[in-house]
Design a protein around this motif. Structure first.
Motif: not given
Length: 816
Positions: A168-172, A551-553
């Motif tokens: 969830x944090x990475x999606x945010x 990268x976050x995606x």
């Protein structure tokens, strides 16, 4: 042969043990020693335990032992290689000597195989004990593993929850990074726009600086101009006062114009009434002209009588033309001329007064022209045009009236000068009257147009009156606003005076503004010089934001995949926990000796014998009884003369009967002998006792009839053939082995051998217990057939005998 397998305990067998003990999973294996001990205690055979293979082999060669069992030295060791990559079999060596006794070699081989099977069962029990001990350890380990797996599953659940939070944090973060990347792009674009704006500001600031310098330079001139403006303001105030005075005059003239327009409207109304009256007179004149034409036509028939009436009519017509047309038309024309003159005078007066007022107020030419255009844009042009049109129509009408009057004068003169040629003149007069009537119609049409023009004049006069009212109202407003205009002019003059007083401060401020503009221009130049660095940094920020977003995606996607893997791990751990728990529960087996026996020998046999064959002798009895009865028939025929009668036979049947009584008694005797001896000595217990005896008796009779017939017909050759028949039946009657195990020759002759049916019938009565009637019927058929052949032989031979040959004396010396 009665029960040889029941005496195997007396069969000597040597056992030699070379095996060496080994340790297996903490258990001492001594398979060879255990096997030796077991064989020494066994009563299956007479086992002799020997230490030397030489002594055992010598005993086998001497016939002392029928088999030597040798246990090799790696016998126990091979038992431990079950789980090795290449396990070794446990080989139990045994050696037999078929030459001394083939049957004994087969029997002892079966015993060796049973011993090997016993060893296999014992080793399997050892395997089972070791295996179950290992299973118990596995069960404990699985229980421990299940506990650990449960902890792992619990931890996996926590990891799954944490990974979900991370996902969830990475999606945010991914969404925010996308927003951040978008913002950096927007920032980059904004910075580019900002740099462009800074460049524009730089250019503008330079222009501003130049303008301020120019403003600074021109501030003194501005101060002088403001002084002049102050003076002009004072003059403006004076001019505005004059303007208000002129506006009052204009207002007075507008009132006069309004009064003239009202009077003009009244005049046009009177003109309309006069035109209606003239139109009515023309109508009467037209009617009179028509009557004149009619009367002139009538005059042709009575000129003298109607001449006075004609004169009267012409006089009346001329009078009407003169009174109703000329006078009224002249009046209308005069009124129109006065109206046009009044409109023109009024316009000139208004224009002149407005021009004077504008000049007095010092208005510019443009302002003056605009005011005059507004005043002249009223309906005066339309009124003047309408008046001109009406005047033209009236001139035409007056011309027409003059023509008509001229024609009437001509008519009257003609009537007066030419009384004699009155008929001709009347005809001409009638023609002229007709033309006059036509022209009067034309005049009437013109009057209609005149009435229409007068109506338009009335409408335009009303509009002119309204316009003058609006003009009067406007001049009133100008007059009313004159005081406000004067007040504003005073305020303007006062403000210009104040501005003139503030001009020194304005000049000082302009100087300061020019200095600040110079400083601003320098700062903007520095901002322009640093703009490229700012743009480069913004581009780097945009690239980094894009990489962060990508990268976050990727990280969010990997985290989601990790979450899926963690879910699978958690599910697998839980499944593993459950399976390990179940496996631990199932593997917790409490093994006993019965369990070990079950593993060692999981499959066994249960033999059910439907027939009663307790021993080898009972099984061989049908075959040996048939053989013995056939041998009995052979022996009897060797000892007894079956051919020579003791006295003269009367018939062939009697001859046969004399011999058959002897053979029948022997057949009965041997049947009783074998049946009784087998039952008493060997313990034969037939399933069907009486049928067994019947079959024995019938078999004995069958063999006796066959052997007797061969001996009677062929003599010594018949006895030899009887021996050959016995040999064929020994191999082809299936008394020992099934006929299917024999060769093709014996399979071919089996159905034609008498002993085949005797063996089958005895098996039914001795062991099987089913019906033997089919076989008995075949035995009876064969017996009867050979009895019939024997009787035929005796009948044929009877014809060769004489009664003299059977006297007492000859019979005593007879050799036959």
């Amino acid at each position: 042969m009665w029960n040889p397998y029941g005496e195997l305990q007396n069969l000597p067998v040597a056992v030699v043990n070379h095996d060496k003990n080994v340790n297996y999973q903490g258990t001492k294996l001594k398979v060879g020693q255990d096997l030796t001990k077991s064989l020494s205690q066994s009563t299956a055979m007479d086992f002799h335990i020997l230490d030397s293979s030489i002594a055992a082999n010598k005993g086998l060669s001497d016939g002392k032992y029928y088999m030597v069992i040798t246990i090799p030295k790696n016998f126990s060791k091979n038992a431990t290689t079950l789980l090795d990559k290449k396990p070794q079999k446990m080989v139990l060596n045994y050696e037999t000597s078929a030459g001394h006794n083939f049957t004994a070699s087969k029997m002892t081989a079966q015993a060796a195989q049973k011993a090997a099977q016993s060893v296999s069962e014992q080793v399997t029990k050892t395997y089972s004990k070791t295996m179950f001990n290992s299973i118990k350890q596995v069960s404990k380990g699985m229980h421990t593993a299940a506990t650990g797996s449960q902890k792992l599953a619990t931890g996996g659940t926590k990891v799954e929850s944490s990974n979900q939070q991370i996902t969830n944090g990475l999606n945010t973060l991914s969404k925010s990074s996308l927003t951040f990347a978008s913002g950096t792009k927007t920032l980059n674009q904004g910075l580019n726009q900002y740099i462009a704006g800074v460049n524009q500001v730089s250019s503008g600031s330079q222009t501003l600086s130049n303008g301020l310098n120019q403003l600074n330079n021109k501030s003194n001139s501005l101060a002088n101009g403001v002084s002049k403006l102050n003076n002009g303001g004072l003059a403006l105030t004076s001019g505005l006062q004059n303007y208000t005075t002129g506006v009052a005059s204009v207002n007075s003239a507008a009132g006069t114009l309004n009064s003239g327009a009202t009077a003009l409207g009244n005049g046009t109304s009177q003109l309309s009434d006069s035109a209606n009256t003239l139109n009515s007179g023309l109508s009467q004149l037209h009617t009179a002209s028509q009557d004149l034409t009619t009367n002139l036509q009538k005059v042709s028939s009575g000129l003298n009588t109607n001449s006075s009436q004609l004169d009267d009519s012409i006089a009346n017509m001329k009078k009407q033309l003169t009174d109703n047309s000329s006078t009224q038309a002249q009046t209308i024309k005069t009124d129109l001329t006065n109206l046009q003159q009044a409109i023109s005078d009024q316009n000139e007066t208004t224009t002149s007064k407005i021009s004077q007022v504008a000049d007095q107020q010092g208005l510019t030419a443009t302002q003056k022209s605009a005011i005059l255009t507004a005043v002249n844009s009223s309906n005066s042009d339309g009124l003047t045009k309408a008046a001109n049109t009406l005047s033209s129509d009236i001139n035409d009408l007056m011309a027409t009236q003059a023509t008509a009057a001229t024609q009437l004068n001509t008519l009257q003169a003609t009537i007066g000068s030419s009384q004699n040629d009155l008929s001709t003149v009347i005809a001409q007069l009638a023609t002229g009257s007709s033309q006059l009537t036509t022209q009067l119609g034309t005049v009437a049409g013109g009057m209609s147009q005149l009435n229409s023009g007068i109506t338009d004049i009335n409408a335009n006069t009303s509009k002119l009156a309204q316009g003058t009212n609006q003009l009067s109202s406007g001049t009133n407003q100008l007059a009313n606003n004159g005081s406000a205009l004067t007040s504003g002019a005073n305020s303007l003059s006062s403000g210009i005076s104040q501005m003139n007083s503030q001009m020194p401060s304005l000049t000082s401020g302009v100087n300061q503004l020019a200095t600040g503009a110079t400083s601003l221009n320098g700062g903007i130049n520095q901002l322009v010089s640093k703009g490229s660095q700012l743009t480069s940094g913004a581009s780097q920020l945009t690239n980094g934001a894009t990489q962060i977003a990508s990268g976050s995606q990727t990280l969010a996607t990997g985290s989601a995949q990790l979450g899926t893997g963690v879910n699978q791990i958690t599910s697998g751990n839980q499944t593993l926990t459950n399976q390990l728990a179940q496996g631990a529960k199932k593997s917790n087996i409490k093994a006993t000796n019965l369990t070990y026996d079950q593993i060692a020998q999981p499959a066994t046999t249960k033999h059910t014998e439907r027939d009663d064959a307790p021993n080898n002798g009972t099984g061989m009895a049908p075959y040996m009884l048939s053989v013995s009865l056939f041998v009995g028939a052979l022996a009897f025929n060797l000892m007894f003369d079956i051919y020579t009668p003791r006295k003269f036979p009367r018939t062939g049947i009697a001859w046969w009967a004399s011999k058959a009584t002897t053979t029948g008694v022997f057949a009965l005797g041997e049947s009783l002998a074998v049946f009784i001896l087998l039952s008493l000595i060997d313990g034969l217990a037939p399933v069907q006792s009486f049928p067994t005896f019947v079959v024995l008796l019938l078999t004995s009779c069958m063999f006796m009839s066959i052997v007797c017939w061969l001996n009677l017909v062929l003599g010594k050759v018949g006895s030899f053939l009887s021996m050959i028949l016995l040999v064929f039946q020994l191999g082809g009657s299936a008394g020992t082995y099934p006929i299917q195990l024999s060769n093709n020759f014996f399979n071919a002759i089996h159905p034609y051998l008498p002993m085949s049916y005797s063996v089958a019938a005895l098996r039914q009565t001795l062991m099987i217990g089913d019906s033997a009637i089919p076989d008995i019927m075949i035995i009876l058929s064969i017996t009867l057939a050979f009895i019939l052949l024997t009787i035929i032989f005796f009948i044929i031979r009877k014809s060769r005998f004489n009664e003299i040959d059977f006297t007492k004396e000859s019979a005593e010396y007879s050799e036959v």
